[in-house]
Design a protein around this motif. Structure first.
Motif, PDB file in Angstrom:
ATOM      1  N   SER A 247      -3.151   5.896   2.473  1.00  5.53           N
ATOM      2  CA  SER A 247      -3.228   5.316   3.813  1.00  5.53           C
ATOM      3  C   SER A 247      -4.512   4.521   3.932  1.00  5.53           C
ATOM      4  O   SER A 247      -5.498   4.793   3.229  1.00  5.53           O
ATOM      5  CB  SER A 247      -3.179   6.389   4.907  1.00  5.53           C
ATOM      6  OG  SER A 247      -4.431   7.047   5.043  1.00  5.53           O
ATOM      7  N   ASP A 248      -4.507   3.540   4.823  1.00  2.69           N
ATOM      8  CA  ASP A 248      -5.708   2.738   5.055  1.00  2.69           C
ATOM      9  C   ASP A 248      -6.829   3.578   5.647  1.00  2.69           C
ATOM     10  O   ASP A 248      -8.011   3.354   5.346  1.00  2.69           O
ATOM     11  CB  ASP A 248      -5.390   1.591   6.018  1.00  2.69           C
ATOM     12  CG  ASP A 248      -4.578   0.495   5.365  1.00  2.69           C
ATOM     13  OD1 ASP A 248      -4.414   0.515   4.131  1.00  2.69           O
ATOM     14  OD2 ASP A 248      -4.102  -0.396   6.098  1.00  2.69           O
ATOM     15  N   ALA A 251      -8.538   5.212   2.930  1.00  2.51           N
ATOM     16  CA  ALA A 251      -9.275   4.236   2.140  1.00  2.51           C
ATOM     17  C   ALA A 251     -10.590   3.867   2.826  1.00  2.51           C
ATOM     18  O   ALA A 251     -11.635   3.742   2.168  1.00  2.51           O
ATOM     19  CB  ALA A 251      -8.423   2.986   1.921  1.00  2.51           C
ATOM     20  N   CYS A 252     -10.556   3.712   4.151  1.00  5.09           N
ATOM     21  CA  CYS A 252     -11.780   3.375   4.888  1.00  5.09           C
ATOM     22  C   CYS A 252     -12.778   4.525   4.830  1.00  5.09           C
ATOM     23  O   CYS A 252     -13.993   4.307   4.651  1.00  5.09           O
ATOM     24  CB  CYS A 252     -11.441   3.037   6.336  1.00  5.09           C
ATOM     25  SG  CYS A 252     -10.546   1.466   6.528  1.00  5.09           S
ATOM     26  N   GLY A 273      -5.478   0.425  -0.215  1.00  2.98           N
ATOM     27  CA  GLY A 273      -4.918   1.284   0.821  1.00  2.98           C
ATOM     28  C   GLY A 273      -3.421   1.106   0.961  1.00  2.98           C
ATOM     29  O   GLY A 273      -2.764   0.483   0.120  1.00  2.98           O
ATOM     30  N   ASP A 275      -0.604   0.577   4.404  1.00  4.58           N
ATOM     31  CA  ASP A 275      -0.215   0.483   5.826  1.00  4.58           C
ATOM     32  C   ASP A 275      -0.586  -0.871   6.409  1.00  4.58           C
ATOM     33  O   ASP A 275       0.158  -1.426   7.189  1.00  4.58           O
ATOM     34  CB  ASP A 275      -0.845   1.572   6.723  1.00  4.58           C
ATOM     35  CG  ASP A 275      -0.343   2.963   6.413  1.00  4.58           C
ATOM     36  OD1 ASP A 275       0.794   3.077   5.918  1.00  4.58           O
ATOM     37  OD2 ASP A 275      -1.103   3.925   6.627  1.00  4.58           O
ATOM     38  N   ASP A 276      -1.776  -1.397   6.091  1.00  5.43           N
ATOM     39  CA  ASP A 276      -2.299  -2.622   6.686  1.00  5.43           C
ATOM     40  C   ASP A 276      -2.487  -2.466   8.191  1.00  5.43           C
ATOM     41  O   ASP A 276      -1.992  -3.275   8.982  1.00  5.43           O
ATOM     42  CB  ASP A 276      -1.390  -3.825   6.384  1.00  5.43           C
ATOM     43  CG  ASP A 276      -2.119  -5.154   6.587  1.00  5.43           C
ATOM     44  OD1 ASP A 276      -3.362  -5.144   6.614  1.00  5.43           O
ATOM     45  OD2 ASP A 276      -1.439  -6.192   6.728  1.00  5.43           O
ATOM     46  N   ALA A 280      -8.044  -2.930   8.631  1.00  6.68           N
ATOM     47  CA  ALA A 280      -8.071  -3.244   7.196  1.00  6.68           C
ATOM     48  C   ALA A 280      -8.667  -4.621   6.912  1.00  6.68           C
ATOM     49  O   ALA A 280      -9.418  -4.795   5.948  1.00  6.68           O
ATOM     50  CB  ALA A 280      -6.663  -3.147   6.611  1.00  6.68           C
ATOM     51  N   GLU A 281      -8.362  -5.605   7.742  1.00  3.78           N
ATOM     52  CA  GLU A 281      -8.876  -6.951   7.487  1.00  3.78           C
ATOM     53  C   GLU A 281     -10.241  -7.188   8.112  1.00  3.78           C
ATOM     54  O   GLU A 281     -10.792  -8.290   8.026  1.00  3.78           O
ATOM     55  CB  GLU A 281      -7.887  -8.006   7.999  1.00  3.78           C
ATOM     56  CG  GLU A 281      -7.632  -7.990   9.497  1.00  3.78           C
ATOM     57  CD  GLU A 281      -6.696  -9.124   9.910  1.00  3.78           C
ATOM     58  OE1 GLU A 281      -6.702 -10.174   9.241  1.00  3.78           O
ATOM     59  OE2 GLU A 281      -5.970  -8.948  10.908  1.00  3.78           O
ATOM     60  N   LEU A 287     -10.008  -4.759   3.175  1.00  8.74           N
ATOM     61  CA  LEU A 287      -9.243  -3.830   2.337  1.00  8.74           C
ATOM     62  C   LEU A 287      -7.971  -4.439   1.768  1.00  8.74           C
ATOM     63  O   LEU A 287      -7.102  -4.922   2.510  1.00  8.74           O
ATOM     64  CB  LEU A 287      -8.885  -2.589   3.162  1.00  8.74           C
ATOM     65  CG  LEU A 287      -8.063  -1.499   2.470  1.00  8.74           C
ATOM     66  CD1 LEU A 287      -8.843  -0.897   1.305  1.00  8.74           C
ATOM     67  CD2 LEU A 287      -7.676  -0.408   3.478  1.00  8.74           C
ATOM     68  N   THR A 289      -4.389  -3.879   0.512  1.00  4.84           N
ATOM     69  CA  THR A 289      -3.495  -2.824   0.993  1.00  4.84           C
ATOM     70  C   THR A 289      -2.039  -3.236   0.875  1.00  4.84           C
ATOM     71  O   THR A 289      -1.718  -4.394   0.569  1.00  4.84           O
ATOM     72  CB  THR A 289      -3.832  -2.482   2.461  1.00  4.84           C
ATOM     73  OG1 THR A 289      -3.083  -1.346   2.887  1.00  4.84           O
ATOM     74  CG2 THR A 289      -3.529  -3.646   3.384  1.00  4.84           C
ATOM     75  N   HIS A 291       1.209  -3.816   2.962  1.00 12.92           N
ATOM     76  CA  HIS A 291       1.562  -4.124   4.353  1.00 12.92           C
ATOM     77  C   HIS A 291       2.913  -3.538   4.727  1.00 12.92           C
ATOM     78  O   HIS A 291       3.913  -3.773   4.047  1.00 12.92           O
ATOM     79  CB  HIS A 291       1.599  -5.634   4.573  1.00 12.92           C
ATOM     80  CG  HIS A 291       2.123  -6.028   5.923  1.00 12.92           C
ATOM     81  ND1 HIS A 291       1.359  -5.978   7.068  1.00 12.92           N
ATOM     82  CD2 HIS A 291       3.367  -6.455   6.311  1.00 12.92           C
ATOM     83  CE1 HIS A 291       2.079  -6.366   8.093  1.00 12.92           C
ATOM     84  NE2 HIS A 291       3.308  -6.657   7.670  1.00 12.92           N
TER      85      HIS A 291
END
Length: 337
Positions: A247-248, A251-252, A273, A275-276, A280-281, A287, A289, A291
């Protein structure tokens, strides 16, 4: 006197039946006709008597959406898509968090009676299927799964290809030249965790790369679990130089904890990651990822449910939507020692 439906029909230049369909079953009229009717509603000041309509149709006018964790930003666009379709059909959307102690099985079951809701959209695949009954529409309102699902269930669902998405992430890292790839998993026994782990392992094996269990880190889709996974990565003497997170949010959390310890992404480790989500952006670094079309997932589930409620034919099969790889700054070729 208050304007009536005949006044709307006269202003719009259509029949009262067309006005009724545009207001209660918008999928049965064209977008152009609905726009004309809604303009006439605005001009005349007509107000739909939802209570009377629901009484005539023996409906409550409410749809319940069961969400496993409302604090998770992943669900925002799905809920927005659901609301946009259902509000257009004059249904109220009620949201229940299935992770809240007071929102467990007993309270959820109360929503499953037709005097409380006309239908359910279920985003939690961890619920026991028995609470949804045996499919008798006279006893329980229809239910549609979205995003998550219950294995073996015959209920319709709107999902994405989780296996393919995970494989995309791994293939991207392999194409960059990474051969030491780790994976931050979701919560145990979750269907998304299982499918994304399957895709990860299969892609590593296709690339003839090692599948090392000590490089599979525990997680639960949350930001704090990404932090914990980063600490586990830091504790390893032999570390992967690329990590795919399920998951994002994880990842964060993973990247932020590495930053605290002076580890640079992507110079020291690449991160992908899934999900987007909106952040994320905007995260630093942005990130890379997978989408998910989250708004489309919500809209599609809502339309399928409306078709069931209005007595339309069920789709032949559940719907699986495609995913895409979005390449940003968090991945690069491995640094040569």
């Amino acid at each position: 006197m208050s304007p009536k439906i005949v006044d709307v029909a006269r202003t719009a230049g259509v029949s009262t039946a067309t006005v009724s369909r545009a207001l209660t079953a918008p999928g049965k009229v064209s977008a152009k006709t609905r726009a004309i009717v809604m303009a006439a509603v605005e001009e005349t000041g007509y107000i739909v008597n939802h209570a009377a309509r629901n009484l005539r149709r023996q409906q409550t006018g409410g749809i319940v959406v069961l969400v496993p964790n409302l604090s998770n930003p992943f669900f925002s666009q799905i809920l927005s898509g659901i609301a946009s379709v259902l509000s257009g059909a004059a249904f109220n959307v009620l949201i229940a968090d299935t992770q809240q102690p007071k929102g467990a099985d007993r309270q959820i079951i109360q929503y499953l009676h037709n005097n409380r809701a006309d239908g359910l959209i279920v985003l939690d695949g961890g619920l026991p299927e028995h609470i949804f009954g045996n499919g008798d529409r006279q006893a329980r309102p229809p239910a549609i799964f979205a995003c998550e699902w219950i294995e073996g269930s015959e209920k319709l669902s709107v999902t994405i290809d989780n296996v393919a998405g995970a494989a995309m992430a791994i293939d991207h890292l392999v194409q960059l030249g990474h051969s030491r790839i780790g994976h931050v998993m979701g919560p145990p026994d979750n269907v998304l965790t299982i499918r994304r782990q399957e895709g990860t392992t299969a892609a590593l094996e296709r690339a003839h790369l090692p599948v090392r269990r000590e490089w599979y880190f525990e997680g639960d889709f949350s930001l704090p679990s990404g932090v914990r996974a980063a600490k586990a990565w830091l504790a390893l003497r032999d570390r992967p130089d690329a990590v795919f997170c399920s998951s994002d949010a994880m990842a964060c959390g993973f990247m932020s904890e590495l930053h605290r310890h002076g580890v640079r992404v992507p110079d020291d480790v690449s991160v992908v990651g899934f999900d987007d989500i909106e952040i994320a952006e905007h995260f630093i670094p942005t990130l890379t990822t997978i989408h998910q079309p989250r708004t489309t997932i919500g809209e599609t589930a809502a339309r399928m449910l409306l078709a069931r409620i209005n007595g339309g034919e069920d789709p032949v099969q559940s719907i699986r939507l495609p995913v895409d790889l979005v390449v940003r700054e968090s991945t690069s070729a491995p640094r040569i020692a």
